[in-house]
Design a protein around this motif. Structure first.
Motif: not given
Length: 276
Positions: A55-70
């Protein structure tokens, strides 16, 4: 034109942005990876690894795939590399060679940081096995905390990044009204034999393996929350009958084509995501 129901929190972002005449913030380059494995239930087909953002993350509560910024330095680091070279990746991704290298490095690094899966090997025909031991966890934590770099980790372990294990799939940009925006390349990768993903990043509060069709059914039933890029990518990948069909399907795609959902706000207050 495909459309999707928009979560209320996102609708509020859009309303405020347009009412105030907002200016879009720049989208940060990012990468995400769909990890796939054969269906463990014995049925034909395959499963995909998904995580629910805390919940504390961007788009908290959403299911997604592993990943992040370059990371900016990903375009400049020198590392052992196996598979298509950065210039070849650049042709596929529509990027200069340095930026393409950064994108591929980010995909491999993030899936190791967030899921404990390492797409690397001692030579072009091999992939490292189980990387869940204590020594590997120390190395992963050093990478997460930026006490070491990805190239240093691979060099210390005498491994080369296996860029050929990543299949480029698509490119999505966060809608213009979001306060944090990402220009994200989606990749597909088969789970290396002997490795197992695990929730190690602290950025997720739930993870699971699930068949793409089952994930979509649960999302449409309101049991789990997903944003359009996740749902559409699951539907696209799910059209492949098995894992063997994925390379040919990926080769026919244009991963450089930019896709950006937009929200249509109607006078009655309803809102939907639209994809042009």
């Amino acid at each position: 034109m495909p459309s999707f129901a928009a979560p209320e929190s996102i609708i509020e972002h859009a309303r405020r942005f347009y009412a105030q005449g907002g200016v879009p913030v720049p989208a940060r380059p990012a990468a995400t990876v769909l990890l796939l494995r054969p269906d463990r239930s014995g049925r034909e087909g395959f499963e995909v690894y998904v995580i629910r953002r805390a919940a504390t993350m961007t788009f908290g509560g959403m299911y997604a795939f592993p990943g992040g910024s370059v990371d900016p330095e990903d375009s400049e680091i020198r590392l052992d590399w196996s598979g298509p070279e950065p210039a070849q990746w650049g042709e596929r991704l529509g990027l200069p060679a340095g930026q393409a290298q950064a994108m591929v490095c980010a995909a491999a690094r993030e899936v190791f940081e967030e899921a404990g899966v390492l797409l690397a090997g001692p030579h072009p025909e091999a992939v490292v096995g189980d990387v869940s031991g204590d020594e590997w966890e120390v190395a992963r934590q050093a990478l997460v905390n930026r006490r070491t770099g990805f190239a240093d980790l691979l060099r210390d372990c005498r491994l080369a990044l296996r860029s050929d294990l990543l299949l480029p799939w698509s490119r999505w940009v966060t809608p213009e009204f979001e306060p944090r925006r990402f220009d994200t390349y989606f990749f597909v990768a088969l789970l290396p034999e002997g490795q197992r993903p695990r929730d190690v990043s602290g950025e997720a509060d739930h993870t699971m393996w699930i068949r793409p069709a089952d994930a979509l059914a649960r999302a449409e039933a309101g049991e789990i929350a997903m944003l359009p890029p996740t749902m559409i990518t699951l539907a696209e990948v799910g059209e492949c009958p098995d894992l063997a069909a994925l390379p040919a399907a990926a080769a026919l795609r244009d991963p450089a084509r930019l896709i950006m959902p937009r929200v249509e706000l109607s006078p009655d207050g309803a809102a939907r995501f639209l994809l042009d």
